[in-house]
Scaffold this motif. Structure first.
Motif, PDB file in Angstrom:
ATOM      1  N   PRO A 118      -2.504  -1.994  -6.359  1.00  0.00           N
ATOM      2  CA  PRO A 118      -1.969  -1.124  -7.424  1.00  0.00           C
ATOM      3  C   PRO A 118      -0.580  -0.559  -7.149  1.00  0.00           C
ATOM      4  O   PRO A 118       0.252  -0.491  -8.051  1.00  0.00           O
ATOM      5  CB  PRO A 118      -3.017   0.000  -7.518  1.00  0.00           C
ATOM      6  CG  PRO A 118      -4.268  -0.612  -6.983  1.00  0.00           C
ATOM      7  CD  PRO A 118      -3.849  -1.573  -5.927  1.00  0.00           C
ATOM      8  N   GLU A 119      -0.319  -0.146  -5.914  1.00  0.00           N
ATOM      9  CA  GLU A 119       0.984   0.454  -5.615  1.00  0.00           C
ATOM     10  C   GLU A 119       2.122  -0.543  -5.783  1.00  0.00           C
ATOM     11  O   GLU A 119       3.173  -0.231  -6.335  1.00  0.00           O
ATOM     12  CB  GLU A 119       0.988   1.030  -4.200  1.00  0.00           C
ATOM     13  CG  GLU A 119       0.302   2.376  -4.083  1.00  0.00           C
ATOM     14  CD  GLU A 119       0.931   3.434  -4.987  1.00  0.00           C
ATOM     15  OE1 GLU A 119       2.172   3.460  -5.100  1.00  0.00           O
ATOM     16  OE2 GLU A 119       0.180   4.212  -5.596  1.00  0.00           O
ATOM     17  N   ARG A 120       1.923  -1.774  -5.298  1.00  0.00           N
ATOM     18  CA  ARG A 120       2.950  -2.800  -5.447  1.00  0.00           C
ATOM     19  C   ARG A 120       3.142  -3.164  -6.912  1.00  0.00           C
ATOM     20  O   ARG A 120       4.266  -3.422  -7.361  1.00  0.00           O
ATOM     21  CB  ARG A 120       2.583  -4.036  -4.638  1.00  0.00           C
ATOM     22  CG  ARG A 120       2.652  -3.832  -3.138  1.00  0.00           C
ATOM     23  CD  ARG A 120       2.276  -5.089  -2.387  1.00  0.00           C
ATOM     24  NE  ARG A 120       3.287  -6.128  -2.525  1.00  0.00           N
ATOM     25  CZ  ARG A 120       3.148  -7.366  -2.030  1.00  0.00           C
ATOM     26  NH1 ARG A 120       2.038  -7.706  -1.402  1.00  0.00           N
ATOM     27  NH2 ARG A 120       4.105  -8.254  -2.185  1.00  0.00           N
ATOM     28  N   LEU A 121       2.052  -3.192  -7.664  1.00  0.00           N
ATOM     29  CA  LEU A 121       2.149  -3.505  -9.086  1.00  0.00           C
ATOM     30  C   LEU A 121       2.939  -2.434  -9.821  1.00  0.00           C
ATOM     31  O   LEU A 121       3.829  -2.738 -10.621  1.00  0.00           O
ATOM     32  CB  LEU A 121       0.748  -3.645  -9.688  1.00  0.00           C
ATOM     33  CG  LEU A 121       0.673  -3.967 -11.182  1.00  0.00           C
ATOM     34  CD1 LEU A 121       1.371  -5.289 -11.493  1.00  0.00           C
ATOM     35  CD2 LEU A 121      -0.780  -4.008 -11.659  1.00  0.00           C
ATOM     36  N   ARG A 122       2.637  -1.168  -9.542  1.00  0.00           N
ATOM     37  CA  ARG A 122       3.354  -0.075 -10.205  1.00  0.00           C
ATOM     38  C   ARG A 122       4.837  -0.081  -9.839  1.00  0.00           C
ATOM     39  O   ARG A 122       5.706   0.098 -10.690  1.00  0.00           O
ATOM     40  CB  ARG A 122       2.715   1.269  -9.834  1.00  0.00           C
ATOM     41  CG  ARG A 122       1.413   1.555 -10.544  1.00  0.00           C
ATOM     42  CD  ARG A 122       0.985   2.996 -10.352  1.00  0.00           C
ATOM     43  NE  ARG A 122       0.472   3.215  -9.011  1.00  0.00           N
ATOM     44  CZ  ARG A 122      -0.809   3.108  -8.668  1.00  0.00           C
ATOM     45  NH1 ARG A 122      -1.708   2.756  -9.582  1.00  0.00           N
ATOM     46  NH2 ARG A 122      -1.208   3.350  -7.431  1.00  0.00           N
ATOM     47  N   SER A 123       5.110  -0.269  -8.559  1.00  0.00           N
ATOM     48  CA  SER A 123       6.502  -0.284  -8.116  1.00  0.00           C
ATOM     49  C   SER A 123       7.284  -1.420  -8.751  1.00  0.00           C
ATOM     50  O   SER A 123       8.414  -1.234  -9.224  1.00  0.00           O
ATOM     51  CB  SER A 123       6.541  -0.411  -6.593  1.00  0.00           C
ATOM     52  OG  SER A 123       7.865  -0.532  -6.131  1.00  0.00           O
ATOM     53  N   GLY A 124       6.676  -2.611  -8.768  1.00  0.00           N
ATOM     54  CA  GLY A 124       7.348  -3.756  -9.380  1.00  0.00           C
ATOM     55  C   GLY A 124       7.565  -3.573 -10.862  1.00  0.00           C
ATOM     56  O   GLY A 124       8.612  -3.948 -11.404  1.00  0.00           O
ATOM     57  N   TYR A 125       6.580  -2.960 -11.519  1.00  0.00           N
ATOM     58  CA  TYR A 125       6.706  -2.760 -12.962  1.00  0.00           C
ATOM     59  C   TYR A 125       7.828  -1.773 -13.284  1.00  0.00           C
ATOM     60  O   TYR A 125       8.626  -2.005 -14.203  1.00  0.00           O
ATOM     61  CB  TYR A 125       5.385  -2.264 -13.533  1.00  0.00           C
ATOM     62  CG  TYR A 125       5.428  -2.094 -15.032  1.00  0.00           C
ATOM     63  CD1 TYR A 125       5.607  -3.192 -15.867  1.00  0.00           C
ATOM     64  CD2 TYR A 125       5.322  -0.843 -15.619  1.00  0.00           C
ATOM     65  CE1 TYR A 125       5.673  -3.043 -17.242  1.00  0.00           C
ATOM     66  CE2 TYR A 125       5.375  -0.683 -16.990  1.00  0.00           C
ATOM     67  CZ  TYR A 125       5.548  -1.789 -17.799  1.00  0.00           C
ATOM     68  OH  TYR A 125       5.616  -1.644 -19.162  1.00  0.00           O
TER      69      TYR A 125
END
Length: 483
Positions: free
Chosen positions: A284-291
């Protein structure tokens, strides 16, 4: 395959750069073709082809039943790929044949008999699109963006060569229809060539569970894409039905520049971002950051480019396309702002698909269509200018809505999204002020104005990023270095 954070970022940047190069090469050809056709075809001929392309675009959207997206999400097995190809080939054949048989009825509905043969020719494009969807998806799934670069360039070059050859020999609207079909065939053939020996030709070796898996994931994606396409092109249908081919020609030309310079860029980025998001859907953290990074970059580019295009529209249209297209100037202003507004919501659908919830896109699209359709119908009383203005207003509302939904499903705070789009909004306002100031100078001609606006806008944006949003400036520099 698992990627470390830095490696995945580098892969994403490289993918975006290769797809950007392919896009730039293809779009340059398309722009040159558009400019030449604008001077060779009448607005009515341009409108006829636009209507046929829109109708075939709907068929192309669902020609693979969404299995191309399913290939990116589902396990990487041969039986999944073979099942996807079988579904895509069967559906594409049925849709291509349906287009050929339905062409007379379509011409009758729109009271445009000349559109019938154009629809029949473009049925070939539908079939080619379905046959090329699977090899293209396989290359994207494996992040082979460099290898895939050749395909869009070959498509654009084929389309441009065939179209201009026919246009210069007096074939009118036929030139663009035949050129589009030829480009689609060239694209599919190139994708199959690039896949090479790993092509899943043995479509007789499939299993029911693989077919079901493809359709279970792909059908909602296809439905969402169909609704998105309907929303994207519903204005063309309304104008074609109520205002005629002549008005549609002006509107189509006005839409061409925002589409090529802004909206198509987001399509290119989407083809890179979706597989990247899918890679980190369990983090989730990588997804949020990338988004958030993608929102910052897409809104910055979309808003500044859209505002800049709206500012120079009165100079650009007569200079590039000719005086006969002056009625496209005001629609272009609002459609450029519409594209800028769309950039504020760009990327949300990629997140829905990456986390395995493509159905969210359908619900958002249904709500949008229910609102957009009556608004556009009401706006036709003010002609194509009213339709373009209505598109802009609705786009602003739904950009906010789509981001709020995306924020909820990946657990982002609203203020994080506001901070992400703030640089784009500030830079867009600065470009408007600088551009209008140059445009107001009475002693400048059209060419001089354009020459001054572009570097001035770039300098203004750079200064704001460098001194007002330094973290974003440094992030962009870092991404470029990761190429």
């Amino acid at each position: 395959m698992t990627y470390a954070p830095g490696e995945l970022a580098r892969t994403g940047v490289r993918g975006a750069m290769w797809q950007g190069l392919a896009f730039a090469g293809g779009r340059i050809i398309v722009l040159v073709t558009t400019i030449v056709l604008a001077r060779l075809l009448s607005p009515e001929e341009y409108g006829l082809v636009a209507l046929a392309l829109v109708l075939m675009g709907y068929a192309e959207t669902i020609a693979d039943a969404g299995v191309a997206q399913a290939l990116v999400y589902l396990p990487r097995t041969g039986v999944i790929a073979r099942s996807a190809l079988l579904i895509s080939a069967v559906l594409g054949t049925l849709l291509g044949l349906g287009a050929f048989l339905a062409a007379p009825l379509i011409a009758e509905i729109f009271s445009l008999p000349d559109v019938e043969p154009l629809v029949q020719v473009l049925g070939i494009s539908v079939l080619a699109t379905s046959l090329g969807a699977v090899p293209e998806a396989l290359l994207r799934r494996d992040l082979q963006f460099k290898k895939l670069t050749a395909a869009p360039v070959i498509r654009a070059a084929t389309m441009g060569t065939v179209t201009l050859s026919l246009a210069f020999t007096g074939h009118g609207a036929w030139s663009l229809a035949v050129g589009t079909a030829a480009g689609s065939v060239a694209y599919a053939a190139t994708c199959w060539f690039l896949v090479g020996r790993s092509a899943p030709w043995q479509v007789w070796r499939v299993r029911k569970d693989a077919l079901r898996a493809n359709l279970k994931y792909g059908a909602p994606v296809a439905g969402s894409s169909m609704l998105a396409r309907l929303i994207f092109d519903i204005d063309y249908l309304i104008i074609g039905l109520l205002l005629g081919a002549h008005a549609l020609g002006y509107y189509t030309l006005a839409f061409r520049l925002p589409e090529v310079l802004i909206l198509n860029v987001f399509f290119v980025l989407s083809t890179v971002l979706f597989p990247l998001y899918a890679q980190v859907r369990g983090e989730p953290e990588r997804l949020r950051s990338g988004y958030l990074t993608s929102v910052r970059i897409q809104s910055l580019y979309g808003v500044t480019t859209g505002v800049g295009l709206a500012v120079v529209a009165p100079v650009l249209v007569p200079l590039v396309f000719g005086e006969k297209w002056l009625d496209a100037v005001l629609p272009l202003v609002f459609l450029a702002l519409y594209a800028a507004a769309r950039s504020l919501g760009a990327g949300a659908n990629d997140v829905y698909k990456a986390i395995g919830r493509p159905g969210l896109s359908i619900w958002v699209s249904l709500v949008r269509l229910v609102i957009l359709l009556p608004v556009l119908l009401y706006a036709t009383q003010w002609g194509i200018v009213g339709v373009a203005c209505a598109q802009f207003v609705v786009a602003v509302v739904f950009a906010c809505g789509m981001q709020l939904v995306a924020a909820r499903v990946i657990e982002l705070r609203a203020r994080e999204l506001l901070r992400a789009v703030a640089p784009g909004l500030v830079c867009g306002a600065a470009v408007a002020v600088a551009g209008l100031g140059i445009l107001a100078a009475p002693v400048l001609g059209g060419v001089t104005t354009l020459i001054l606006v572009v570097p001035t806008a770039v300098a203004v944006v750079y200064a704001i990023l460098r001194f007002g949003f330094k973290p974003l400036h440094d992030e962009l520099v870092q991404l470029v270095r990761r190429r």
